[in-house]
Write a protein that holds these residues in place. Sequence first.
Motif, PDB file in Angstrom:
ATOM      1  N   MET A 117       0.822  -1.218   0.000  1.00  0.00           N
ATOM      2  CA  MET A 117       0.000   0.000   0.000  1.00  0.00           C
ATOM      3  C   MET A 117       0.858   1.271   0.000  1.00  0.00           C
ATOM      4  SD  MET A 117      -3.276  -0.619   2.490  1.00  0.00           S
ATOM      5  CE  MET A 117      -4.031   0.977   2.123  1.00  0.00           C
ATOM      6  N   ILE A 118       2.013   1.227   0.703  1.00  0.00           N
ATOM      7  CA  ILE A 118       2.893   2.405   0.731  1.00  0.00           C
ATOM      8  C   ILE A 118       3.466   2.658  -0.663  1.00  0.00           C
ATOM      9  CG2 ILE A 118       5.011   3.375   1.713  1.00  0.00           C
ATOM     10  CD1 ILE A 118       4.457   1.716   4.257  1.00  0.00           C
ATOM     11  N   ARG A 119       3.877   1.571  -1.345  1.00  0.00           N
ATOM     12  CA  ARG A 119       4.425   1.753  -2.698  1.00  0.00           C
ATOM     13  C   ARG A 119       3.352   2.239  -3.672  1.00  0.00           C
ATOM     14  NH1 ARG A 119       7.508  -3.158  -1.586  1.00  0.00           N
ATOM     15  NH2 ARG A 119       9.544  -2.467  -0.804  1.00  0.00           N
ATOM     16  N   ALA A 120       2.134   1.792  -3.485  1.00  0.00           N
ATOM     17  CA  ALA A 120       1.038   2.274  -4.342  1.00  0.00           C
ATOM     18  C   ALA A 120       0.769   3.753  -4.060  1.00  0.00           C
ATOM     19  CB  ALA A 120      -0.225   1.440  -4.093  1.00  0.00           C
ATOM     20  N   ALA A 121       0.807   4.139  -2.777  1.00  0.00           N
ATOM     21  CA  ALA A 121       0.633   5.556  -2.427  1.00  0.00           C
ATOM     22  C   ALA A 121       1.744   6.399  -3.034  1.00  0.00           C
ATOM     23  CB  ALA A 121       0.619   5.711  -0.902  1.00  0.00           C
ATOM     24  N   GLU A 122       2.968   5.870  -3.024  1.00  0.00           N
ATOM     25  CA  GLU A 122       4.096   6.596  -3.614  1.00  0.00           C
ATOM     26  C   GLU A 122       3.849   6.871  -5.091  1.00  0.00           C
ATOM     27  OE1 GLU A 122       7.807   4.445  -4.066  1.00  0.00           O
ATOM     28  OE2 GLU A 122       8.943   6.196  -3.414  1.00  0.00           O
TER      29      GLU A 122
ATOM     30  N   TYR B  51      -3.487  13.365   0.595  1.00  0.00           N
ATOM     31  CA  TYR B  51      -3.559  13.108  -0.850  1.00  0.00           C
ATOM     32  C   TYR B  51      -3.688  11.618  -1.130  1.00  0.00           C
ATOM     33  CZ  TYR B  51      -2.864  13.773  -5.814  1.00  0.00           C
ATOM     34  OH  TYR B  51      -3.051  13.812  -7.174  1.00  0.00           O
ATOM     35  N   SER B  52      -3.011  10.801  -0.321  1.00  0.00           N
ATOM     36  CA  SER B  52      -3.115   9.343  -0.490  1.00  0.00           C
ATOM     37  C   SER B  52      -4.561   8.891  -0.330  1.00  0.00           C
ATOM     38  CB  SER B  52      -2.226   8.633   0.541  1.00  0.00           C
ATOM     39  OG  SER B  52      -2.426   7.238   0.506  1.00  0.00           O
ATOM     40  N   ALA B  53      -5.249   9.442   0.684  1.00  0.00           N
ATOM     41  CA  ALA B  53      -6.648   9.059   0.921  1.00  0.00           C
ATOM     42  C   ALA B  53      -7.546   9.543  -0.220  1.00  0.00           C
ATOM     43  CB  ALA B  53      -7.124   9.635   2.252  1.00  0.00           C
ATOM     44  N   LEU B  54      -7.419  10.818  -0.580  1.00  0.00           N
ATOM     45  CA  LEU B  54      -8.284  11.375  -1.637  1.00  0.00           C
ATOM     46  C   LEU B  54      -8.083  10.649  -2.957  1.00  0.00           C
ATOM     47  CD1 LEU B  54     -10.193  14.047  -1.653  1.00  0.00           C
ATOM     48  CD2 LEU B  54      -8.862  13.622   0.421  1.00  0.00           C
ATOM     49  N   SER B  55      -6.839  10.286  -3.256  1.00  0.00           N
ATOM     50  CA  SER B  55      -6.567   9.637  -4.547  1.00  0.00           C
ATOM     51  C   SER B  55      -6.820   8.130  -4.483  1.00  0.00           C
ATOM     52  CB  SER B  55      -5.112   9.896  -4.965  1.00  0.00           C
ATOM     53  OG  SER B  55      -4.214   9.390  -3.986  1.00  0.00           O
ATOM     54  N   GLY B  56      -6.930   7.566  -3.265  1.00  0.00           N
ATOM     55  CA  GLY B  56      -7.083   6.124  -3.135  1.00  0.00           C
ATOM     56  C   GLY B  56      -8.500   5.657  -2.851  1.00  0.00           C
TER      57      GLY B  56
ATOM     58  N   LEU C 185     -20.548  13.191   3.333  1.00  0.00           N
ATOM     59  CA  LEU C 185     -19.130  13.382   3.036  1.00  0.00           C
ATOM     60  C   LEU C 185     -18.353  12.175   3.576  1.00  0.00           C
ATOM     61  CD1 LEU C 185     -18.784  17.118   4.184  1.00  0.00           C
ATOM     62  CD2 LEU C 185     -19.073  16.278   1.841  1.00  0.00           C
ATOM     63  N   THR C 186     -17.213  11.894   2.978  1.00  0.00           N
ATOM     64  CA  THR C 186     -16.382  10.780   3.445  1.00  0.00           C
ATOM     65  C   THR C 186     -15.426  11.272   4.526  1.00  0.00           C
ATOM     66  OG1 THR C 186     -16.475   9.825   1.237  1.00  0.00           O
ATOM     67  CG2 THR C 186     -14.745   9.001   2.711  1.00  0.00           C
ATOM     68  N   LEU C 187     -15.442  10.599   5.684  1.00  0.00           N
ATOM     69  CA  LEU C 187     -14.545  10.974   6.775  1.00  0.00           C
ATOM     70  C   LEU C 187     -13.129  10.462   6.486  1.00  0.00           C
ATOM     71  CD1 LEU C 187     -14.132  12.091   9.694  1.00  0.00           C
ATOM     72  CD2 LEU C 187     -14.743   9.807  10.525  1.00  0.00           C
ATOM     73  N   VAL C 188     -12.153  11.382   6.515  1.00  0.00           N
ATOM     74  CA  VAL C 188     -10.743  10.985   6.385  1.00  0.00           C
ATOM     75  C   VAL C 188     -10.108  11.137   7.758  1.00  0.00           C
ATOM     76  CG1 VAL C 188      -8.526  11.406   5.258  1.00  0.00           C
ATOM     77  CG2 VAL C 188     -10.648  11.732   3.972  1.00  0.00           C
TER      78      VAL C 188
END
Lengths: 316, 316
Positions: free
Chosen positions: B1-6, B51-56, B132-135
């Motif tokens: 997941m970290i590499r995908a976030a990267e 950004y990881s959450a919004l894009s994922g 709304l989606t809670l982050v």
Amino acid sequence: MIRAAEQRLQPVVRKTPMLNSPFLDEIAGRQVLVKAECLQHTGSFKFRGGYSALSGLPDIKGVIAYSSGNHAQGVALAAQMHGVEAVIIMPGDAPVSKIENTKALGAKVVLYNRATEDRDALGAELADQSNLTLVKPFDEPLVIAGQGTTGLEIATQAAEFSVAEAQVLVPCGGGGLASGISLALAAEAPAMLVRPVEPAEFDDAARSLALGERVSNTRLSGSICDAIITQSPGEITFPIMQKHCGSGLVVSEDECLKTMALAFSYLKIIIEPGGAVALAAALFHSDEIEGDTVICVATGGNVDADMFARALAKHP
Amino acid sequence: MIRAAEQRLQPVVRKTPMLNSPFLDEIAGRQVLVKAECLQHTGSFKFRGGYSALSGLPDIKGVIAYSSGNHAQGVALAAQMHGVEAVIIMPGDAPVSKIENTKALGAKVVLYNRATEDRDALGAELADQSNLTLVKPFDEPLVIAGQGTTGLEIATQAAEFSVAEAQVLVPCGGGGLASGISLALAAEAPAMLVRPVEPAEFDDAARSLALGERVSNTRLSGSICDAIITQSPGEITFPIMQKHCGSGLVVSEDECLKTMALAFSYLKIIIEPGGAVALAAALFHSDEIEGDTVICVATGGNVDADMFARALAKHP
């Protein structure tokens, strides 16, 4: 020579980031990119020129340099890395932190009076006496080449922002950085134009460029922008600036202090007054600048705490 | 997941520099490397997780988040970049600049009382009402993965300093960054050990790790380290920290302020009090640390001018 300097510097130099903020873009009315050379080793771009000279000159036994503090620290660290002695001639009114850090980097510091003594003559005299090699702060090709490596990085980093065309604002003392960057950009990013920036009343470069001949400042002390107060543009740097640079820009001390506060808020970097003139011009003189993007070099961050607190008090 | 976030972050994230200074090495008695996440977009590492959450997350219409200010700005900018609405719940005693910057990034800000109201309940309630989606700030795998990208960069940048083995000190609130970095380093630099750092009297992570179970702080306000004051380590982050992190370190507020002044002098970066705890531990608790090199994350720089002036007054 700039590309050769880049090769020598590669293992040791810090590739400083190009920073930006939507808040600064809004103030300036265009995209603002800030090359944060205050994050360079010794807190200013001067390490580039110092290391370039030390690594490029043959058979150096030791070096001597005159400097208000940033060239001093750059040369001192470069000398330490080369294992040779450094003697630095500094004005007595330089920020205390610059004098102390130069000493802490192993250099011997000799203080002089900026208003009454000629540092060039003093430097030449001491160099003769001591068999040390004089490393001039700007009128030395190896130093100009070292500072020019900043321009190579600007070209590469601007391209990452898809920027090929921009005015590049550069704080200007003797013109070593402005001339070096302008040479690098002429080769690597020919649609970029360097414009030197100075504080009001110490605008020798702007006036010299306008007149087509080197003219001097009437005084050499009394500015908070200590890092970029020189008598006149250099003999070597001025013809380069005439060929490659646009007209100069001039900012007030108050604009420098406000800019330091804005960089605190929006970039999280420390800029000293003389290092803030370029960003100050971008933020407060936008009508004198052209294009969708402006690139500013933040040249140094060696400022005493009390001066920085004075800048923070100007916070908008 | 970290590499995908990267991968998702790569086009937008700032690869922040790893800074150092011989002066800090001398104080600490070992090599000190500082990962300057205060230079990240929005002035803290929290942009990575936001950004990881919004894009994922799939099909987000808008987001809601609770935050003392750094997660707020990170999520606000990420939402703006994704063109969706952001509602941020912030404590009324957060630094004014954090509240203002969050609004300026287009978010709607709702203030709550940190001492008497439960932000988790408030967030869940508003999310229900508004679709709304809670982050969440740390107990969310996509957020942990985003923060973990800092660890991938640390592994690469430490290698450039020829450092493979080091304790990595990480300011710790809920543990999103500490757990994310520890996961990244377990894969990329297994000889590095993350150690969470907290301010005295708010050392829930250190006590939880020592006891082997999650314990809470007795109070949730009254610290200058606002960015890292949370009730307890997260449900998701704590087991990761138990598996991969070493024991916690604790520093005083005075040590944080002194560290901010030293970072001003020697690194030329702005660190906020909560972002300074890791470097403070390296400088002032060196007997509790092992190894020739210590790596510290400077997590954020969002501090008001009056607090920074207070730190400068502590200048040694």
